[in-house]
Design a protein around this motif. Structure first.
Motif, PDB file in Angstrom:
ATOM      1  N   MET A 131      41.075 -20.761 -27.753  1.00  0.00           N
ATOM      2  CA  MET A 131      41.509 -20.023 -28.944  1.00  0.00           C
ATOM      3  C   MET A 131      41.033 -18.575 -28.910  1.00  0.00           C
ATOM      4  O   MET A 131      41.595 -17.718 -29.595  1.00  0.00           O
ATOM      5  CB  MET A 131      41.010 -20.723 -30.207  1.00  0.00           C
ATOM      6  N   VAL A 132      40.003 -18.277 -28.110  1.00  0.00           N
ATOM      7  CA  VAL A 132      39.577 -16.890 -27.931  1.00  0.00           C
ATOM      8  C   VAL A 132      40.682 -16.080 -27.261  1.00  0.00           C
ATOM      9  O   VAL A 132      40.965 -14.937 -27.639  1.00  0.00           O
ATOM     10  CB  VAL A 132      38.287 -16.823 -27.098  1.00  0.00           C
ATOM     11  N   ALA A 133      41.337 -16.663 -26.252  1.00  0.00           N
ATOM     12  CA  ALA A 133      42.448 -15.978 -25.595  1.00  0.00           C
ATOM     13  C   ALA A 133      43.617 -15.800 -26.551  1.00  0.00           C
ATOM     14  O   ALA A 133      44.296 -14.763 -26.542  1.00  0.00           O
ATOM     15  CB  ALA A 133      42.886 -16.762 -24.355  1.00  0.00           C
ATOM     16  N   VAL A 134      43.880 -16.800 -27.387  1.00  0.00           N
ATOM     17  CA  VAL A 134      44.926 -16.687 -28.399  1.00  0.00           C
ATOM     18  C   VAL A 134      44.610 -15.534 -29.346  1.00  0.00           C
ATOM     19  O   VAL A 134      45.484 -14.727 -29.683  1.00  0.00           O
ATOM     20  CB  VAL A 134      45.073 -18.008 -29.177  1.00  0.00           C
ATOM     21  N   MET A 135      43.353 -15.461 -29.770  1.00  0.00           N
ATOM     22  CA  MET A 135      42.932 -14.379 -30.657  1.00  0.00           C
ATOM     23  C   MET A 135      43.205 -13.011 -30.035  1.00  0.00           C
ATOM     24  O   MET A 135      43.802 -12.129 -30.679  1.00  0.00           O
ATOM     25  CB  MET A 135      41.443 -14.528 -30.973  1.00  0.00           C
ATOM     26  N   ALA A 136      42.792 -12.819 -28.799  1.00  0.00           N
ATOM     27  CA  ALA A 136      42.976 -11.521 -28.144  1.00  0.00           C
ATOM     28  C   ALA A 136      44.452 -11.179 -27.968  1.00  0.00           C
ATOM     29  O   ALA A 136      44.838 -10.004 -28.029  1.00  0.00           O
ATOM     30  CB  ALA A 136      42.266 -11.518 -26.793  1.00  0.00           C
ATOM     31  N   SER A 137      45.282 -12.190 -27.775  1.00  0.00           N
ATOM     32  CA  SER A 137      46.712 -11.944 -27.534  1.00  0.00           C
ATOM     33  C   SER A 137      47.463 -11.550 -28.795  1.00  0.00           C
ATOM     34  O   SER A 137      48.591 -11.055 -28.711  1.00  0.00           O
ATOM     35  CB  SER A 137      47.366 -13.197 -26.938  1.00  0.00           C
ATOM     36  N   MET A 138      46.861 -11.755 -29.983  1.00  0.00           N
ATOM     37  CA  MET A 138      47.585 -11.529 -31.234  1.00  0.00           C
ATOM     38  C   MET A 138      47.438 -10.115 -31.778  1.00  0.00           C
ATOM     39  O   MET A 138      48.118  -9.761 -32.743  1.00  0.00           O
ATOM     40  CB  MET A 138      47.115 -12.536 -32.291  1.00  0.00           C
ATOM     41  N   GLU A 139      46.574  -9.292 -31.203  1.00  0.00           N
ATOM     42  CA  GLU A 139      46.399  -7.945 -31.735  1.00  0.00           C
ATOM     43  C   GLU A 139      47.592  -7.044 -31.449  1.00  0.00           C
ATOM     44  O   GLU A 139      48.144  -6.416 -32.351  1.00  0.00           O
ATOM     45  CB  GLU A 139      45.125  -7.316 -31.163  1.00  0.00           C
ATOM     46  N   SER A 140      47.984  -6.957 -30.194  1.00  0.00           N
ATOM     47  CA  SER A 140      48.992  -5.979 -29.790  1.00  0.00           C
ATOM     48  C   SER A 140      50.387  -6.216 -30.355  1.00  0.00           C
ATOM     49  O   SER A 140      51.047  -5.253 -30.778  1.00  0.00           O
ATOM     50  CB  SER A 140      49.052  -5.912 -28.263  1.00  0.00           C
ATOM     51  N   PRO A 141      50.914  -7.459 -30.387  1.00  0.00           N
ATOM     52  CA  PRO A 141      52.271  -7.649 -30.920  1.00  0.00           C
ATOM     53  C   PRO A 141      52.435  -7.147 -32.341  1.00  0.00           C
ATOM     54  O   PRO A 141      53.477  -6.561 -32.681  1.00  0.00           O
ATOM     55  CB  PRO A 141      52.458  -9.177 -30.844  1.00  0.00           C
ATOM     56  N   ALA A 142      51.421  -7.356 -33.171  1.00  0.00           N
ATOM     57  CA  ALA A 142      51.524  -6.925 -34.565  1.00  0.00           C
ATOM     58  C   ALA A 142      51.564  -5.404 -34.681  1.00  0.00           C
ATOM     59  O   ALA A 142      52.280  -4.851 -35.524  1.00  0.00           O
ATOM     60  CB  ALA A 142      50.347  -7.484 -35.368  1.00  0.00           C
ATOM     61  N   ILE A 143      50.794  -4.718 -33.840  1.00  0.00           N
ATOM     62  CA  ILE A 143      50.806  -3.255 -33.868  1.00  0.00           C
ATOM     63  C   ILE A 143      52.189  -2.733 -33.494  1.00  0.00           C
ATOM     64  O   ILE A 143      52.748  -1.848 -34.152  1.00  0.00           O
ATOM     65  CB  ILE A 143      49.739  -2.691 -32.914  1.00  0.00           C
ATOM     66  N   LEU A 144      52.760  -3.287 -32.443  1.00  0.00           N
ATOM     67  CA  LEU A 144      54.089  -2.851 -32.010  1.00  0.00           C
ATOM     68  C   LEU A 144      55.141  -3.141 -33.074  1.00  0.00           C
ATOM     69  O   LEU A 144      56.005  -2.307 -33.363  1.00  0.00           O
ATOM     70  CB  LEU A 144      54.453  -3.544 -30.704  1.00  0.00           C
ATOM     71  N   ALA A 145      55.071  -4.337 -33.693  1.00  0.00           N
ATOM     72  CA  ALA A 145      56.037  -4.685 -34.737  1.00  0.00           C
ATOM     73  C   ALA A 145      55.905  -3.756 -35.938  1.00  0.00           C
ATOM     74  O   ALA A 145      56.908  -3.296 -36.501  1.00  0.00           O
ATOM     75  CB  ALA A 145      55.833  -6.138 -35.161  1.00  0.00           C
ATOM     76  N   GLY A 146      54.669  -3.480 -36.359  1.00  0.00           N
ATOM     77  CA  GLY A 146      54.458  -2.592 -37.500  1.00  0.00           C
ATOM     78  C   GLY A 146      54.978  -1.195 -37.247  1.00  0.00           C
ATOM     79  O   GLY A 146      55.567  -0.563 -38.135  1.00  0.00           O
TER      80      GLY A 146
END
Length: 327
Positions: A131-146
């Protein structure tokens, strides 16, 4: 209140956060030096990354891990979309500020995740290390979408876009989390034994002092803020509730265990107040930090730590059939 809620509210990490809130509201001069606070932040990210990598080294990668990664990345792209719609409609924000705030609510808070992991471990439902890898993977997509939502057609300056992409992909939290995760994966339990006294035994104590500092900062920002309306406060509470339910249900649906499903729910419910604000300052300087930072840090973060983590843990237990075992 049931046993799950009591355990969450009486754990030392939460009580230190409450102490920080109370001290700030009482206008105490209690403060943690900024350099020490930054050092604690780096320590916590390194420690949680190492632990996750070690657990994956023991368990290995399989379809469940890949499904969790896909779910996290997908949620990071999708959550800003409906957050933007709510912020523009009900929240009455303009396009730029709605996009900036939406990026925060699609991304994640490392400290919220670490706090939740401690609470779930106390309850006997520790999340899996991947779940640590899942956590790290979720930062960038949201920035790009925003940014896509805020800018519409994209950047007017090619250089700023290049700088933004570098910030998104190589910001400190992503690099340290993934780097420490890789180190833990390569070293394994045997290699970790040499540094365990530092990254293991000290972890909870450092987390307590760090959350004391976060309580001080959150309360003082609330007292100083003039940018929030009641509509934005309502959104800052409603979004983590909705996102937490969606993330937890998604985790259960792809076959995660109780602790990991709850962790995915917490990741979806959390809102970034470190990596995304840094990206927004670079990419959307016209957006108001008094709105997006106060909502994520001073409203959503305390709400998650004090209330929502316990709610998500209880929901995950119910959805996985373990709810009946909770006294």
């Amino acid at each position: 209140m049931d046993a799950v809620g009591i355990q969450a509210l009486t754990s030392p990490v939460v009580l230190f956060f409450v102490l920080g809130l109370l001290a700030a509201f009482a206008r105490s001069d209690l403060a943690i030096p900024e350099a020490i606070a930054k050092g604690m932040s780096l320590y916590l990210m390194a420690a949680i990354g190492l632990k996750g990598g070690i657990e994956v080294a023991e368990s290995g990668l399989d379809g469940t891990v890949l499904a969790a990664l896909a779910a996290g990345i997908g949620a990071g792209f999708v959550m800003p979309l409906y957050a933007y719609w709510v912020l523009k409609g009900f929240g009455k924000l303009d396009r730029i500020n709605a996009g900036a705030v939406a990026a925060h609510y699609g991304s994640i808070s490392v400290v919220t995740f670490v706090t939740a992991v401690e609470i779930f471990e106390l309850q006997g439902n520790p999340p899996e290390g991947y779940m640590v890898a899942v956590m790290a993977s979720m930062e960038s997509p949201a920035i790009l979408a925003g940014l896509l939502l805020a800018r519409g057609a994209g950047s007017e300056d090619g250089q700023s876009t290049k700088e933004l992409l570098h910030e998104v992909m190589f910001n400190a939290s992503v690099v340290l989390l993934l780097g420490a995760f890789a180190i833990g994966w390569i070293a394994g339990p045997e290699g970790f034994s040499d540094v365990e006294p530092f990254f293991g035994a000290m972890f909870k104590g450092v987390l307590c002092i760090f959350l004391l500092d976060m309580g001080l900062i959150a309360a003082r920002r609330v007292m100083d803020s003039r940018a929030l309306t009641w509509r934005l406060v309502a959104i800052a509470i409603a979004l983590p509730l909705v996102n937490g339910v969606i993330g937890t249900a998604l985790g259960v649906g792809i076959g995660l265990d109780t602790g990991s499903a709850a962790a995915l729910g917490v990741l979806c419910a959390s809102a970034s107040y470190i990596a995304v604000p840094a990206a927004m300052r670079l990419a959307l300087p016209e957006a108001d930090p008094g709105i997006y930072l106060t909502m994520s840090l001073s409203i959503t973060f305390p709400f998650n730590v004090l209330i929502n983590i316990a709610l998500i843990g209880a929901l995950a237990a119910i959805l996985t059939g373990e709810g009946a075992a909770i006294p």
